[in-house]
Design a protein around this motif. Structure first.
Motif, PDB file in Angstrom:
ATOM      1  N   VAL A   1       0.867  -1.183   0.000  1.00 55.59           N
ATOM      2  CA  VAL A   1       0.000   0.000   0.000  1.00 55.59           C
ATOM      3  C   VAL A   1       0.897   1.224   0.000  1.00 55.59           C
ATOM      4  CG1 VAL A   1      -1.676   1.319   1.358  1.00 55.59           C
ATOM      5  CG2 VAL A   1      -1.865  -1.165   1.237  1.00 55.59           C
ATOM      6  N   ASN A   2       0.584   2.210  -0.856  1.00 54.90           N
ATOM      7  CA  ASN A   2       1.302   3.486  -0.830  1.00 54.90           C
ATOM      8  C   ASN A   2       0.259   4.586  -1.016  1.00 54.90           C
ATOM      9  OD1 ASN A   2       2.775   5.804  -1.315  1.00 54.90           O
ATOM     10  ND2 ASN A   2       4.390   4.734  -2.440  1.00 54.90           N
ATOM     11  N   LEU A   3      -0.095   5.232   0.092  1.00 56.61           N
ATOM     12  CA  LEU A   3      -1.203   6.191   0.024  1.00 56.61           C
ATOM     13  C   LEU A   3      -0.829   7.480  -0.692  1.00 56.61           C
ATOM     14  CD1 LEU A   3      -2.836   5.739   3.554  1.00 56.61           C
ATOM     15  CD2 LEU A   3      -3.467   4.670   1.392  1.00 56.61           C
ATOM     16  N   ASP A   4       0.463   7.837  -0.682  1.00 54.88           N
ATOM     17  CA  ASP A   4       0.874   9.106  -1.298  1.00 54.88           C
ATOM     18  C   ASP A   4       1.184   8.984  -2.790  1.00 54.88           C
ATOM     19  OD1 ASP A   4       0.616  10.466   1.083  1.00 54.88           O
ATOM     20  OD2 ASP A   4       2.609   9.824   1.747  1.00 54.88           O
ATOM     21  N   HIS A   5       1.943   7.975  -3.147  1.00 47.29           N
ATOM     22  CA  HIS A   5       2.345   7.828  -4.554  1.00 47.29           C
ATOM     23  C   HIS A   5       2.108   6.397  -5.032  1.00 47.29           C
ATOM     24  CE1 HIS A   5       4.083  11.794  -4.287  1.00 47.29           C
ATOM     25  NE2 HIS A   5       4.745  11.409  -3.206  1.00 47.29           N
ATOM     26  N   PRO A   6       0.851   5.994  -5.104  1.00 48.10           N
ATOM     27  CA  PRO A   6       0.585   4.615  -5.527  1.00 48.10           C
ATOM     28  C   PRO A   6       0.822   4.412  -7.019  1.00 48.10           C
ATOM     29  CG  PRO A   6      -1.465   5.811  -5.258  1.00 48.10           C
ATOM     30  CD  PRO A   6      -0.380   6.760  -4.854  1.00 48.10           C
ATOM     31  N   THR A   7       1.190   3.202  -7.406  1.00 46.72           N
ATOM     32  CA  THR A   7       1.299   2.890  -8.836  1.00 46.72           C
ATOM     33  C   THR A   7      -0.107   2.716  -9.417  1.00 46.72           C
ATOM     34  OG1 THR A   7       3.318   1.715  -8.302  1.00 46.72           O
ATOM     35  CG2 THR A   7       2.409   1.307 -10.486  1.00 46.72           C
ATOM     36  N   VAL A   8      -0.983   2.081  -8.650  1.00 47.58           N
ATOM     37  CA  VAL A   8      -2.353   1.851  -9.119  1.00 47.58           C
ATOM     38  C   VAL A   8      -3.324   2.512  -8.142  1.00 47.58           C
ATOM     39  CG1 VAL A   8      -4.103   0.083  -9.575  1.00 47.58           C
ATOM     40  CG2 VAL A   8      -1.722  -0.349 -10.183  1.00 47.58           C
ATOM     41  N   ILE A   9      -4.279   3.273  -8.708  1.00 46.82           N
ATOM     42  CA  ILE A   9      -5.293   3.919  -7.871  1.00 46.82           C
ATOM     43  C   ILE A   9      -6.635   3.214  -8.085  1.00 46.82           C
ATOM     44  CG2 ILE A   9      -6.573   6.062  -7.445  1.00 46.82           C
ATOM     45  CD1 ILE A   9      -4.090   7.590  -8.474  1.00 46.82           C
ATOM     46  N   PHE A  10      -7.149   2.629  -7.007  1.00 46.25           N
ATOM     47  CA  PHE A  10      -8.510   2.099  -7.067  1.00 46.25           C
ATOM     48  C   PHE A  10      -9.455   3.239  -6.715  1.00 46.25           C
ATOM     49  CE2 PHE A  10      -6.175  -1.824  -6.394  1.00 46.25           C
ATOM     50  CZ  PHE A  10      -6.869  -2.752  -7.160  1.00 46.25           C
ATOM     51  N   ARG A  11     -10.556   3.323  -7.436  1.00 46.51           N
ATOM     52  CA  ARG A  11     -11.558   4.340  -7.115  1.00 46.51           C
ATOM     53  C   ARG A  11     -12.799   3.607  -6.604  1.00 46.51           C
ATOM     54  NH1 ARG A  11     -12.623  10.205  -7.718  1.00 46.51           N
ATOM     55  NH2 ARG A  11     -14.793  10.403  -8.286  1.00 46.51           N
ATOM     56  N   ALA A  12     -13.214   3.939  -5.386  1.00 46.83           N
ATOM     57  CA  ALA A  12     -14.412   3.330  -4.806  1.00 46.83           C
ATOM     58  C   ALA A  12     -15.442   4.434  -4.614  1.00 46.83           C
ATOM     59  CB  ALA A  12     -14.075   2.690  -3.466  1.00 46.83           C
ATOM     60  N   GLU A  13     -16.594   4.302  -5.287  1.00 46.46           N
ATOM     61  CA  GLU A  13     -17.623   5.335  -5.196  1.00 46.46           C
ATOM     62  C   GLU A  13     -18.891   4.764  -4.583  1.00 46.46           C
ATOM     63  OE1 GLU A  13     -18.549   7.147  -8.968  1.00 46.46           O
ATOM     64  OE2 GLU A  13     -16.654   8.264  -8.950  1.00 46.46           O
ATOM     65  N   LEU A  14     -19.493   5.535  -3.704  1.00 52.09           N
ATOM     66  CA  LEU A  14     -20.838   5.202  -3.235  1.00 52.09           C
ATOM     67  C   LEU A  14     -21.695   6.435  -3.485  1.00 52.09           C
ATOM     68  CD1 LEU A  14     -22.669   3.093  -1.864  1.00 52.09           C
ATOM     69  CD2 LEU A  14     -22.103   4.163   0.324  1.00 52.09           C
ATOM     70  N   VAL A  15     -22.555   6.332  -4.495  1.00 53.91           N
ATOM     71  CA  VAL A  15     -23.436   7.461  -4.846  1.00 53.91           C
ATOM     72  C   VAL A  15     -24.861   6.966  -4.641  1.00 53.91           C
ATOM     73  CG1 VAL A  15     -24.136   9.092  -6.642  1.00 53.91           C
ATOM     74  CG2 VAL A  15     -21.752   8.326  -6.530  1.00 53.91           C
ATOM     75  N   GLY A  16     -25.531   7.468  -3.627  1.00 53.94           N
ATOM     76  CA  GLY A  16     -26.848   6.940  -3.267  1.00 53.94           C
ATOM     77  C   GLY A  16     -26.683   5.473  -2.907  1.00 53.94           C
ATOM     78  N   GLU A  17     -27.382   4.604  -3.651  1.00 55.05           N
ATOM     79  CA  GLU A  17     -27.282   3.157  -3.359  1.00 55.05           C
ATOM     80  C   GLU A  17     -26.304   2.455  -4.296  1.00 55.05           C
ATOM     81  OE1 GLU A  17     -31.339   1.721  -3.623  1.00 55.05           O
ATOM     82  OE2 GLU A  17     -31.569   2.061  -1.464  1.00 55.05           O
ATOM     83  N   VAL A  18     -25.691   3.214  -5.192  1.00 57.79           N
ATOM     84  CA  VAL A  18     -24.838   2.577  -6.199  1.00 57.79           C
ATOM     85  C   VAL A  18     -23.378   2.578  -5.757  1.00 57.79           C
ATOM     86  CG1 VAL A  18     -24.051   2.652  -8.599  1.00 57.79           C
ATOM     87  CG2 VAL A  18     -26.423   3.211  -8.053  1.00 57.79           C
ATOM     88  N   PHE A  19     -22.823   1.369  -5.709  1.00 59.53           N
ATOM     89  CA  PHE A  19     -21.407   1.235  -5.371  1.00 59.53           C
ATOM     90  C   PHE A  19     -20.650   0.879  -6.643  1.00 59.53           C
ATOM     91  CE2 PHE A  19     -17.704  -1.339  -4.258  1.00 59.53           C
ATOM     92  CZ  PHE A  19     -17.053  -0.456  -3.405  1.00 59.53           C
TER      93      PHE A  19
END
Ligand code: SAM
Length: 365
Positions: free
Chosen positions: A158-176
């Motif tokens: 895990v590298n929170l500052d300079h990751p090689t890969v960024i996962f994007r997790a969204e929760l908009v209303g009921e949609v994940f």
């Protein structure tokens, strides 16, 4: 391949047309859906594989995500979809239950197909709507589930500052939604040319949407309240051949606009004038297109000035405008009055999300 594309709320149709035209150039089969699962400010692109021939004549795969990151003017992010799911009633769930549902879902996904275990990763969250969990909790839960899953295949990093890969997790209303963010940490609307940061600058994506609504066809084009020059610079970067003029009352902003135009390499394409838009006809005899982000005057003490400012400006505009104007403001009553009292017709109205507000946008003739 499925890509989740993000943009501002209210311009999904314009962004969709841009994506369709970019994809047509590639000549691969595709389908664009606006607001997938009802989520505003989002588009879903399903596309076949694209290829190009390299200098040695070899067939190579072309990354559609990279192509969109490089060429789109209206998108904010290009995200490779891993999975989307509707979680019925997640808004009312106790925090523990909501996070457990997300954790179980993410644990079941084959994330190892999207990232090498040797590559460092981070999860960036986005949350909108009524929930009893925070975006920080979502990021932590999703990050742990991905870490657990990848641990089956090696030692994840895990590298929170300079990751090689960024996962994007969204929760908009009921949609994940979970995906790989190919854009990186800086949204595409933050243009590299912006060296002068106007306090109320328009997002470059919205500036391009306003330009599309104006349909300029090579005639002269003015932004009478040009601030840091966003609309004009974006127009010039599109290779616009007509005359481009910017008017702005304050010296500080007009100098800033010139610095931005210089940084974008289009200073010689734009005429910047320091002046008052309520005396527009003193600077231009006639102009074909006027597109502007009007002053909202949200600062205390200035709000009462707005109806008078708009009335005076539209009265001047009626002396010089030949074809079409596009204006964006929060001040619905004041602008509608000024438009109609000065003999213009409202051809189109829509709401666009900007700076946490839904802002009124008008096309007038
Ligand atoms: N679109 C611009 C940008 O992206 O930087 C921001 C425009 S900002 C909402 C409105 C601008 O109108 C401000 O820079 C303000 O100084 C300018 N302004 C206010 N009154 C004006 C007037 N009478 N004539 C010309 N400009 C004026």
């Amino acid at each position: 391949m499925r890509l989740l594309l993000t943009t501002s709320q209210g311009i999904e149709d314009i962004a969709g047309r841009e994506v369709a035209s970019l994809m047509e150039r590639l000549g691969v089969p595709f389908r664009v859906e606006e607001k997938p699962l009802g989520v505003e400010g989002r588009l879903l692109l399903e596309a076949g594989e694209a290829y190009y021939t390299d200098e040695k004549g070899r067939k190579r795969e072309l990354s559609i995500a990279t192509y969109l990151n490089e060429n789109s003017r209206l998108l904010h992010r290009v995200i490779l979809e891993i999975a989307s799911e509707r979680f019925e009633g997640i808004g009312e769930d106790e925090p523990e239950t909501a996070l457990k549902r997300i954790e179980e879902f993410v644990s079941s996904l084959p994330v190892e197909r999207f990232v090498k275990v040797s590559e460092s990763f981070a999860v960036r969250p986005f949350r909108k709507g009524e929930h009893r969990i925070t975006s920080v909790e979502i990021a932590k839960t999703v990050g742990e589930a991905i870490f657990e899953r990848l641990s089956r295949f090696g030692s994840p990093k895990v590298n929170l500052d300079h990751p090689t890969v960024i996962f994007r997790a969204e929760l908009v209303g009921e949609v994940f939604f979970l995906g790989i963010d190919t854009t990186g940490d800086s949204s595409l609307h933050k243009r590299p040319w912006r060296v002068y940061d106007h306090p109320a600058h328009l997002k470059a994506s919205i500036a391009n949407a306003l330009i599309e609504l104006a349909e300029p066809n090579g005639g002269s084009f003015i932004d009478p309240f040009c601030g840091s020059g966003t609309i004009l610079i974006e127009l010039a970067l599109r290779g616009y051949k007509g005359r481009i003029i910017g008017l702005e009352k304050y010296r500080k902003h007009i100098r800033g606009a010139e610095m931005n135009a210089l940084s974008a390499g289009v200073l010689d394409k734009i005429e910047f004038i320091q002046g008052d838009a309520t005396k527009l006809s003193q600077y231009v005899e006639s102009v074909d297109f006027a597109v502007s982000n009007l002053p909202y005057g949200l600062k205390i003490g200035r709000k009462s000035m707005i109806p008078r400012l708009y009335m005076a400006f539209f009265s001047e505009l009626s002396k010089v405008l030949e074809k079409r104007g596009v204006f964006i403001t929060t001040e619905k009553k004041a602008i509608e009055r000024a438009i109609l009292d000065n003999g213009f017709k409202i051809k189109h109205h829509r709401l666009i999300g900007h700076g946490g507000l839904m802002v009124h946008t008008y096309v007038v003739e």
